[in-house]
Design a protein around this motif. Structure first.
Motif, PDB file in Angstrom:
ATOM      1  N   ILE A 150       0.877  -1.174   0.000  1.00 53.37           N
ATOM      2  CA  ILE A 150       0.000   0.000   0.000  1.00 53.37           C
ATOM      3  C   ILE A 150       0.909   1.217   0.000  1.00 53.37           C
ATOM      4  CG2 ILE A 150      -1.707   1.336   1.283  1.00 53.37           C
ATOM      5  CD1 ILE A 150      -2.816  -1.301   2.355  1.00 53.37           C
ATOM      6  N   ARG A 151       0.792   2.001  -1.060  1.00 53.48           N
ATOM      7  CA  ARG A 151       1.655   3.183  -1.213  1.00 53.48           C
ATOM      8  C   ARG A 151       0.902   4.496  -1.064  1.00 53.48           C
ATOM      9  NH1 ARG A 151       4.056   0.016  -5.902  1.00 53.48           N
ATOM     10  NH2 ARG A 151       5.847  -0.991  -4.950  1.00 53.48           N
ATOM     11  N   ASP A 152      -0.404   4.442  -1.228  1.00 53.81           N
ATOM     12  CA  ASP A 152      -1.223   5.655  -1.161  1.00 53.81           C
ATOM     13  C   ASP A 152      -1.448   6.029   0.310  1.00 53.81           C
ATOM     14  OD1 ASP A 152      -3.172   7.623  -1.206  1.00 53.81           O
ATOM     15  OD2 ASP A 152      -4.482   6.560  -2.599  1.00 53.81           O
ATOM     16  N   PRO A 153      -0.919   7.181   0.740  1.00 56.50           N
ATOM     17  CA  PRO A 153      -1.084   7.566   2.145  1.00 56.50           C
ATOM     18  C   PRO A 153      -2.538   7.853   2.533  1.00 56.50           C
ATOM     19  CG  PRO A 153      -0.050   9.346   0.906  1.00 56.50           C
ATOM     20  CD  PRO A 153      -0.159   8.163  -0.029  1.00 56.50           C
ATOM     21  N   LYS A 154      -3.399   8.028   1.543  1.00 53.40           N
ATOM     22  CA  LYS A 154      -4.815   8.294   1.825  1.00 53.40           C
ATOM     23  C   LYS A 154      -5.650   7.019   1.889  1.00 53.40           C
ATOM     24  CE  LYS A 154      -4.559  12.787  -0.367  1.00 53.40           C
ATOM     25  NZ  LYS A 154      -4.957  13.604  -1.505  1.00 53.40           N
ATOM     26  N   PHE A 155      -5.028   5.879   1.601  1.00 56.76           N
ATOM     27  CA  PHE A 155      -5.753   4.611   1.645  1.00 56.76           C
ATOM     28  C   PHE A 155      -5.481   3.923   2.967  1.00 56.76           C
ATOM     29  CE2 PHE A 155      -6.224   0.079   1.249  1.00 56.76           C
ATOM     30  CZ  PHE A 155      -7.443  -0.037   0.622  1.00 56.76           C
ATOM     31  N   PRO A 156      -6.491   3.367   3.558  1.00 58.22           N
ATOM     32  CA  PRO A 156      -7.914   3.455   3.222  1.00 58.22           C
ATOM     33  C   PRO A 156      -8.514   4.739   3.800  1.00 58.22           C
ATOM     34  CG  PRO A 156      -7.638   2.034   5.112  1.00 58.22           C
ATOM     35  CD  PRO A 156      -6.254   2.472   4.696  1.00 58.22           C
ATOM     36  N   SER A 157      -9.600   5.158   3.207  1.00 56.19           N
ATOM     37  CA  SER A 157     -10.238   6.383   3.712  1.00 56.19           C
ATOM     38  C   SER A 157     -10.829   6.135   5.100  1.00 56.19           C
ATOM     39  CB  SER A 157     -11.310   6.874   2.741  1.00 56.19           C
ATOM     40  OG  SER A 157     -12.285   5.882   2.544  1.00 56.19           O
ATOM     41  N   SER A 158     -11.218   4.898   5.375  1.00 60.18           N
ATOM     42  CA  SER A 158     -11.732   4.515   6.692  1.00 60.18           C
ATOM     43  C   SER A 158     -11.164   3.147   7.048  1.00 60.18           C
ATOM     44  CB  SER A 158     -13.263   4.450   6.683  1.00 60.18           C
ATOM     45  OG  SER A 158     -13.726   3.775   7.841  1.00 60.18           O
TER      46      SER A 158
END
Length: 125
Positions: A32-40
Motif C-alpha cells: 500500500i503506497r497511497d497515504p490516503k488509503f484506506p479512507s476509513s
C-alpha cells in the motif's frame, strides 16, 4: 476464463482483527503506497471480513483454477491453498517443495504457471 493463485489466503479474518497493524505492515512492504488509503480503517476492516475466498472459489467453478503454494511459506499456511482448491472442486493444486511465500521469484513456479497458461490457451482455442 481462468485464474492462477499464488500463495493465497483462505480468509482475511486475522487481518481484520488488527487492521491498523496490517495497514502498517502493508505500507512497510510497499503493498500500500497511497497515504490516503484506506479512507476509513473501520470500513476496510469490515470489507476484509466480508470477502470470503472459499465462497469465491466455489462460485468461480467450473472455470479453470491453478492454486500454487510453497511448502516452506512463512506467511500463509499451505492448508489455505488446500482448502481453496477443495472448495473449487476441480482446481489444479501444486505445492512447491522448498519454496517460500514469494513464488513469483521461484523459476519452478513460473514454469508451472506458464505451462498451465499455455494449456488453457490450447484448450480454449
Amino acid at each position: 476464463s481462468g485464474a492462477a493463485l499464488l500463495s493465497p489466503r483462505s480468509d482475511f479474518d486475522d487481518w481484520a482483527e488488527h487492521p491498523r497493524r496490517f495497514l502498517e505492515h502493508a505500507r512497510e512492504i510497499g503493498a500500500i503506497r497511497d497515504p490516503k488509503f484506506p479512507s476509513s480503517v473501520d470500513e476496510w476492516s469490515r470489507e476484509l471480513r466480508r470477502f470470503r475466498p472459499l465462497d469465491a472459489a466455489r462460485r468461480f467453478a467450473p472455470r479453470p483454477l491453478l492454486v500454487m503454494h510453497g511448502d516452506d511459506d512463512e506467511s500463509v499456511p499451505v492448508a489455505d491453498s488446500r482448502v481453496l482448491a477443495a472448495a473449487h472442486g476441480s482446481a489444479e493444486l501444486r505445492v512447491m517443495q522448498g519454496a517460500g511465500h514469494r513464488l513469483r521469484h521461484d523459476p519452478r513456479a513460473i514454469a508451472v504457471l506458464l505451462g498451465w497458461l499455455d494449456r488453457q490457451r490450447t484448450l480454449s482455442a
